[in-house]
Design a protein around this motif. Structure first.
Motif: not given
Length: 292
Positions: A172-174, A208-209, A275-278
């Motif tokens: 995956g990429d995120g 951002s990540f 990821g959830e916060r973003g």
């Protein structure tokens, strides 16, 4: 056995033949009993011994552009057809593995699954690669690594194989941004004896990540011998996927592919809920129906 016992009892009722015939019957019945006790229990007819049950879980979320997705798919197709992969399969104790494949994003859809198939030679591996290659290109919103891991664990639960190892191979990429926290489903899968390996794709990292390799190492993968094998450039894709599949099939530890290959900054631990916060900041204001 029951029929023989009935005949012996009937014969023993006649005085002229009782002594000799009963002695013969007792010996015969003893032999039958020993033979019956010694007979091994047959294994279930539908159980096939394989060296590993391997689930390939492939990200098709919107963050994967068509070029990136095409590279990813070509990597799996070429790896499955490569002689190194076939040789790794054939070199196992049983000389065969069980393979399943599915694509995921915010959810896993039923039509995104290629069911279990035994791979034991170049022909069976090529047939599986053909099934992957023939799938239409599609993507949808969300990145639920947790849903993918839960789905992969469910596939392994329902597999009718006698395997020494069970592995989920996830790319995956995120980071996870929807569904259960990824560490919860990761830990549940590991508790079942499943090994989770990761291939984080950092060809076009999000500003951002940018530390997806560290995220996969700390939040996604786990189990004995698990590893993270990042892809940083398009030119690395095919080789990385082939290398990863060979390692998973052969279960040979590679010092260059283990968790140590991903440098972790102890002073800045990875936030497994980033990821959830973003998502709340970057996605929810613009895509309020992301969960659907």
């Amino acid at each position: 056995m029951r029929h023989a016992l009935s005949l012996c009892f009937d014969a023993c009722r006649h005085p002229k033949t009782a002594a000799r015939f009963c002695a013969t019957c007792v010996s015969l019945l003893a032999c039958l009993a020993r033979a019956q006790a010694a007979a091994p229990l047959a294994a279930p007819a539908d159980t096939i011994a394989v060296d590993v049950e391997l689930v390939l879980a492939v990200d098709i979320s919107h963050s994967m552009d068509e070029k990136e997705f095409a590279l990813q798919r070509a990597g799996y197709v070429k790896a499955l057809r490569h002689a190194d992969f076939i040789n790794a399969v054939r070199s196992g104790v049983n000389g065969r593995i069980a393979l399943a494949y599915f694509e995921w994003a915010g959810t896993v859809r039923d039509d995104a699954v290629i069911a279990w198939q035994v791979i034991d030679d170049a022909e069976s591996a090529a047939a599986f690669a053909d099934n992957i290659e023939a799938r239409p290109f599609r993507s949808f919103r969300g990145t639920s690594i947790s849903a993918a891991l839960a789905f992969g664990a469910k596939l392994l639960d329902g597999a009718a194989f006698d395997a020494t190892r069970s592995v989920i191979d996830i790319s995956g990429d995120g980071p996870n941004n929807i569904g259960m926290p990824v560490t919860m489903t990761r830990d549940a899968a590991i508790a079942k004896g499943i090994v989770i390996n990761g291939l984080p794709i950092l060809i076009s990292p999000s500003p951002s990540f940018s530390h997806l390799d560290q995220y996969y190492a700390e939040c996604v993968t786990g189990g004995p011998g698990s590893f993270v094998l990042p892809v940083y450039a398009a030119s690395e894709f095919v080789t990385a996927i082939r290398r990863k599949l060979v390692l998973e099939v052969s279960a040979v530890a590679d010092p260059n592919a283990g968790p140590g290959a991903v440098p972790l900054d102890a002073a800045a631990p990875v936030d497994c809920l980033q990821g959830e916060r973003g998502r709340r900041f970057f996605s929810d204001p613009y895509f309020p129906e992301l969960d659907r």
